[in-house]
Write a protein that holds these residues in place. Structure first.
Motif, PDB file in Angstrom:
ATOM      1  N   THR A   1       0.862  -1.176   0.000  1.00  0.00           N
ATOM      2  CA  THR A   1       0.000   0.000   0.000  1.00  0.00           C
ATOM      3  C   THR A   1       0.903   1.232   0.000  1.00  0.00           C
ATOM      4  OG1 THR A   1      -0.052   0.167   2.415  1.00  0.00           O
ATOM      5  CG2 THR A   1      -1.739  -1.221   1.364  1.00  0.00           C
ATOM      6  N   LYS A   2       0.326   2.400  -0.161  1.00  0.00           N
ATOM      7  CA  LYS A   2       1.120   3.618  -0.154  1.00  0.00           C
ATOM      8  C   LYS A   2       1.819   3.811   1.187  1.00  0.00           C
ATOM      9  CE  LYS A   2       0.858   8.592  -1.073  1.00  0.00           C
ATOM     10  NZ  LYS A   2      -0.042   9.736  -1.410  1.00  0.00           N
ATOM     11  N   SER A   3       1.139   3.505   2.283  1.00  0.00           N
ATOM     12  CA  SER A   3       1.721   3.668   3.617  1.00  0.00           C
ATOM     13  C   SER A   3       2.852   2.677   3.855  1.00  0.00           C
ATOM     14  CB  SER A   3       0.640   3.495   4.689  1.00  0.00           C
ATOM     15  OG  SER A   3      -0.303   4.543   4.628  1.00  0.00           O
ATOM     16  N   ILE A   4       2.674   1.439   3.407  1.00  0.00           N
ATOM     17  CA  ILE A   4       3.730   0.427   3.551  1.00  0.00           C
ATOM     18  C   ILE A   4       4.944   0.827   2.731  1.00  0.00           C
ATOM     19  CG2 ILE A   4       4.368  -1.968   3.090  1.00  0.00           C
ATOM     20  CD1 ILE A   4       2.501  -1.754   5.438  1.00  0.00           C
ATOM     21  N   GLU A   5       4.701   1.328   1.527  1.00  0.00           N
ATOM     22  CA  GLU A   5       5.794   1.784   0.654  1.00  0.00           C
ATOM     23  C   GLU A   5       6.577   2.906   1.336  1.00  0.00           C
ATOM     24  OE1 GLU A   5       7.836   0.879  -2.455  1.00  0.00           O
ATOM     25  OE2 GLU A   5       5.738   0.465  -2.958  1.00  0.00           O
ATOM     26  N   GLU A   6       5.879   3.767   2.074  1.00  0.00           N
ATOM     27  CA  GLU A   6       6.567   4.865   2.743  1.00  0.00           C
ATOM     28  C   GLU A   6       7.466   4.352   3.867  1.00  0.00           C
ATOM     29  OE1 GLU A   6       5.706   9.129   4.958  1.00  0.00           O
ATOM     30  OE2 GLU A   6       4.283   8.362   3.473  1.00  0.00           O
ATOM     31  N   VAL A   7       7.054   3.266   4.522  1.00  0.00           N
ATOM     32  CA  VAL A   7       7.921   2.685   5.559  1.00  0.00           C
ATOM     33  C   VAL A   7       9.245   2.239   4.948  1.00  0.00           C
ATOM     34  CG1 VAL A   7       8.199   0.872   7.288  1.00  0.00           C
ATOM     35  CG2 VAL A   7       5.966   1.924   6.953  1.00  0.00           C
TER      36      VAL A   7
ATOM     37  N   GLU B   1      -0.519   5.310   8.984  1.00  0.00           N
ATOM     38  CA  GLU B   1      -1.534   4.317   9.361  1.00  0.00           C
ATOM     39  C   GLU B   1      -1.105   2.980   8.784  1.00  0.00           C
ATOM     40  OE1 GLU B   1      -5.492   5.462   8.345  1.00  0.00           O
ATOM     41  OE2 GLU B   1      -5.375   7.379   9.391  1.00  0.00           O
ATOM     42  N   ILE B   2      -0.411   2.204   9.618  1.00  0.00           N
ATOM     43  CA  ILE B   2       0.103   0.893   9.197  1.00  0.00           C
ATOM     44  C   ILE B   2      -0.187  -0.124  10.293  1.00  0.00           C
ATOM     45  CG2 ILE B   2       1.960   1.752   7.709  1.00  0.00           C
ATOM     46  CD1 ILE B   2       3.867   1.391  10.105  1.00  0.00           C
ATOM     47  N   PRO B   3      -0.247  -1.391   9.930  1.00  0.00           N
ATOM     48  CA  PRO B   3      -0.436  -2.417  10.955  1.00  0.00           C
ATOM     49  C   PRO B   3       0.836  -2.592  11.788  1.00  0.00           C
ATOM     50  CG  PRO B   3      -0.080  -3.432   8.813  1.00  0.00           C
ATOM     51  CD  PRO B   3      -0.211  -1.956   8.566  1.00  0.00           C
ATOM     52  N   TYR B   4       0.640  -2.963  13.038  1.00  0.00           N
ATOM     53  CA  TYR B   4       1.764  -3.297  13.936  1.00  0.00           C
ATOM     54  C   TYR B   4       2.744  -2.122  14.078  1.00  0.00           C
ATOM     55  CZ  TYR B   4      -0.136  -7.648  12.041  1.00  0.00           C
ATOM     56  OH  TYR B   4      -0.972  -8.639  11.607  1.00  0.00           O
ATOM     57  N   LYS B   5       2.213  -0.901  14.143  1.00  0.00           N
ATOM     58  CA  LYS B   5       3.070   0.287  14.137  1.00  0.00           C
ATOM     59  C   LYS B   5       4.020   0.339  15.335  1.00  0.00           C
ATOM     60  CE  LYS B   5       1.231   4.487  14.452  1.00  0.00           C
ATOM     61  NZ  LYS B   5       0.582   5.749  13.965  1.00  0.00           N
ATOM     62  N   SER B   6       3.538  -0.033  16.511  1.00  0.00           N
ATOM     63  CA  SER B   6       4.410   0.024  17.694  1.00  0.00           C
ATOM     64  C   SER B   6       5.580  -0.935  17.558  1.00  0.00           C
ATOM     65  CB  SER B   6       3.617  -0.270  18.969  1.00  0.00           C
ATOM     66  OG  SER B   6       3.080  -1.586  18.940  1.00  0.00           O
ATOM     67  N   GLU B   7       5.340  -2.108  16.981  1.00  0.00           N
ATOM     68  CA  GLU B   7       6.414  -3.082  16.785  1.00  0.00           C
ATOM     69  C   GLU B   7       7.379  -2.604  15.706  1.00  0.00           C
ATOM     70  OE1 GLU B   7       8.679  -6.727  17.061  1.00  0.00           O
ATOM     71  OE2 GLU B   7       7.552  -5.394  18.379  1.00  0.00           O
ATOM     72  N   VAL B   8       6.855  -1.965  14.670  1.00  0.00           N
ATOM     73  CA  VAL B   8       7.708  -1.415  13.610  1.00  0.00           C
ATOM     74  C   VAL B   8       8.654  -0.357  14.180  1.00  0.00           C
ATOM     75  CG1 VAL B   8       7.689   0.070  11.559  1.00  0.00           C
ATOM     76  CG2 VAL B   8       6.174  -1.916  11.673  1.00  0.00           C
TER      77      VAL B   8
ATOM     78  N   ALA C   1      19.331  -7.043   9.613  1.00  0.00           N
ATOM     79  CA  ALA C   1      18.275  -7.685  10.402  1.00  0.00           C
ATOM     80  C   ALA C   1      17.045  -6.782  10.487  1.00  0.00           C
ATOM     81  CB  ALA C   1      18.788  -8.016  11.802  1.00  0.00           C
ATOM     82  N   LEU C   2      17.276  -5.470  10.626  1.00  0.00           N
ATOM     83  CA  LEU C   2      16.154  -4.533  10.631  1.00  0.00           C
ATOM     84  C   LEU C   2      15.374  -4.632   9.323  1.00  0.00           C
ATOM     85  CD1 LEU C   2      14.460  -2.094  11.503  1.00  0.00           C
ATOM     86  CD2 LEU C   2      16.336  -0.604  10.747  1.00  0.00           C
ATOM     87  N   SER C   3      16.079  -4.622   8.213  1.00  0.00           N
ATOM     88  CA  SER C   3      15.418  -4.714   6.908  1.00  0.00           C
ATOM     89  C   SER C   3      14.610  -5.999   6.783  1.00  0.00           C
ATOM     90  CB  SER C   3      16.463  -4.650   5.787  1.00  0.00           C
ATOM     91  OG  SER C   3      17.229  -3.469   5.865  1.00  0.00           O
ATOM     92  N   SER C   4      15.213  -7.099   7.203  1.00  0.00           N
ATOM     93  CA  SER C   4      14.570  -8.403   7.047  1.00  0.00           C
ATOM     94  C   SER C   4      13.344  -8.545   7.948  1.00  0.00           C
ATOM     95  CB  SER C   4      15.581  -9.510   7.366  1.00  0.00           C
ATOM     96  OG  SER C   4      16.716  -9.408   6.536  1.00  0.00           O
ATOM     97  N   THR C   5      13.527  -8.236   9.229  1.00  0.00           N
ATOM     98  CA  THR C   5      12.422  -8.415  10.181  1.00  0.00           C
ATOM     99  C   THR C   5      11.312  -7.391   9.943  1.00  0.00           C
ATOM    100  OG1 THR C   5      13.536  -7.023  11.846  1.00  0.00           O
ATOM    101  CG2 THR C   5      13.946  -9.385  11.930  1.00  0.00           C
ATOM    102  N   LEU C   6      11.682  -6.201   9.478  1.00  0.00           N
ATOM    103  CA  LEU C   6      10.684  -5.174   9.195  1.00  0.00           C
ATOM    104  C   LEU C   6       9.705  -5.665   8.131  1.00  0.00           C
ATOM    105  CD1 LEU C   6       9.695  -2.233   9.577  1.00  0.00           C
ATOM    106  CD2 LEU C   6      11.306  -1.558   7.790  1.00  0.00           C
TER     107      LEU C   6
ATOM    108  N   ALA D   1       8.935  -8.751   7.383  1.00  0.00           N
ATOM    109  CA  ALA D   1       8.101  -9.819   7.937  1.00  0.00           C
ATOM    110  C   ALA D   1       7.034  -9.261   8.875  1.00  0.00           C
ATOM    111  CB  ALA D   1       8.976 -10.826   8.673  1.00  0.00           C
ATOM    112  N   VAL D   2       7.417  -8.309   9.722  1.00  0.00           N
ATOM    113  CA  VAL D   2       6.468  -7.745  10.698  1.00  0.00           C
ATOM    114  C   VAL D   2       5.366  -6.942  10.008  1.00  0.00           C
ATOM    115  CG1 VAL D   2       6.253  -5.998  12.520  1.00  0.00           C
ATOM    116  CG2 VAL D   2       8.009  -7.764  12.691  1.00  0.00           C
ATOM    117  N   LEU D   3       5.720  -6.181   8.987  1.00  0.00           N
ATOM    118  CA  LEU D   3       4.704  -5.415   8.263  1.00  0.00           C
ATOM    119  C   LEU D   3       3.668  -6.333   7.610  1.00  0.00           C
ATOM    120  CD1 LEU D   3       6.891  -2.649   6.573  1.00  0.00           C
ATOM    121  CD2 LEU D   3       5.026  -2.257   8.199  1.00  0.00           C
ATOM    122  N   ALA D   4       4.085  -7.550   7.262  1.00  0.00           N
ATOM    123  CA  ALA D   4       3.175  -8.495   6.603  1.00  0.00           C
ATOM    124  C   ALA D   4       2.405  -9.365   7.586  1.00  0.00           C
ATOM    125  CB  ALA D   4       3.968  -9.381   5.638  1.00  0.00           C
ATOM    126  N   THR D   5       3.061  -9.745   8.679  1.00  0.00           N
ATOM    127  CA  THR D   5       2.458 -10.754   9.564  1.00  0.00           C
ATOM    128  C   THR D   5       2.390 -10.351  11.038  1.00  0.00           C
ATOM    129  OG1 THR D   5       4.566 -11.880  10.053  1.00  0.00           O
ATOM    130  CG2 THR D   5       3.400 -12.547   8.047  1.00  0.00           C
ATOM    131  N   GLY D   6       3.137  -9.316  11.422  1.00  0.00           N
ATOM    132  CA  GLY D   6       3.156  -8.911  12.823  1.00  0.00           C
ATOM    133  C   GLY D   6       4.204  -9.611  13.653  1.00  0.00           C
TER     134      GLY D   6
END
Length: 289
Positions: A54-60, A111-118, A160-165, A167-172
């Motif tokens: 999404t546009k918001s995910i792309e911005e992350v 406005e993204i899912p799992y924002k606090s974890e991101v 690791a940040l790139s990789s886990t980010l 995964a978390v954006l997709a699944t939490g």
């Protein structure tokens, strides 16, 4: 792709009503940022975890590149290599503070899912990278094991940040195997950089940095490297610069040693990624090494 990211980030920075001169400084740094690999790696993990862009995910992913630019600048300041940016060191430090502030402010707005974890991931892995950079700055690495540990923390944390980010954006969530694979990828990539530096520019050599290729030569039992050992034993900055020829490097067998270490950690990384993504072709991750 990177040009599009830069333009998006320039627009974001421009929204903060900074002075024209300071905004030009930030834009100049963005223009110099080579980047792209970190956001690309993160996006790949996102898609392999079934995420929908999404546009918001792309911005992350774009903000991740701004975060990497911030870490690059700080590392260069600390390593005394800030001149390559063509900007005074104090201004560079000030600009890096602006970059990290913009990232955190933008993450809060999204406005993204799992924002606090991101947000936690950004800060957690930065702290790990800073810890690794501290040990690198102390320049007290004396063994292969110590070198590996420092690389895992320093550059490994950013991969690791790139990789886990992704995964978390997709699944939490993400697995420890994913984090470990990132550390192994970092070792392969850092060894490539350190070996190429020794072959070509020899900047690490001139400042007596203890990279793994240089540790190998320091411990290689041959009188050809007596001058190198003496150079490293001297206190302070040497008045004369030292040079190691490519023939000396070849004769030492360093290229074989580096290749073996790289192969070991590349295979470890791919084996872990096969466990994380059992139905997908993980060979695609080689493009980020």
């Amino acid at each position: 792709m990177m040009e599009g990211i830069k333009q998006s980030l320039k627009i974001i920075a421009g929204n903060y009503q900074l002075s024209d001169e300071f905004n030009r400084c930030l834009n100049d740094l963005l223009d110099q940022h080579e980047g792209g690999d970190f956001s690309g790696l993160s996006k790949l993990h996102f898609q392999m975890n079934g995420g929908t862009l999404t546009k918001s995910i792309e911005e992350v992913f774009n903000l991740l590149e701004l975060w990497i630019l911030f870490t690059d600048i700080v590392d260069d300041i600390e390593d005394g290599d800030e001149s390559k940016w063509g900007i005074d060191g104090n201004i560079l430090l000030n600009a890096s503070t602006a970059l990290v502030s913009i990232v955190l402010l933008e993450l809060e707005k999204l406005e993204i899912p799992y924002k606090s974890e991101v947000t936690r991931l950004f800060c957690h892995f930065l702290l790990q990278a800073v810890d690794g950079q501290h040990h690198d700055l102390m320049n007290k690495i004396t063994s292969e094991e110590m070198y590996i540990d420092v690389v895992k923390k320093k550059s490994g944390s950013l991969i690791a940040l790139s990789s886990t980010l992704g995964a978390v954006l997709a699944t939490g969530k993400y697995t420890t195997m994913l984090e470990m694979s990132a550390h192994y990828i970092a070792i392969v990539a850092q060894l490539k950089n350190d070996y190429n530096d020794l072959l070509n520019l020899q900047r690490d050599l001139q400042v007596k940095k203890r990279t793994l290729p240089l540790l190998y030569l320091l411990q290689f039992e041959d009188s050809a490297f007596d001058e190198l050992r003496l150079y490293y034993r001297q206190q302070g900055n040497a008045t004369t610069k030292i040079c190691i020829t490519k023939q000396q490097i070849v004769d030492s067998g360093l290229h074989v040693y580096v290749h073996l270490i790289q192969s070991k950690y590349l295979n470890l990384a791919l084996d872990l990624l096969k466990e994380v993504y059992p139905t997908q072709n993980v060979e695609i991750f080689k493009q980020y090494i």
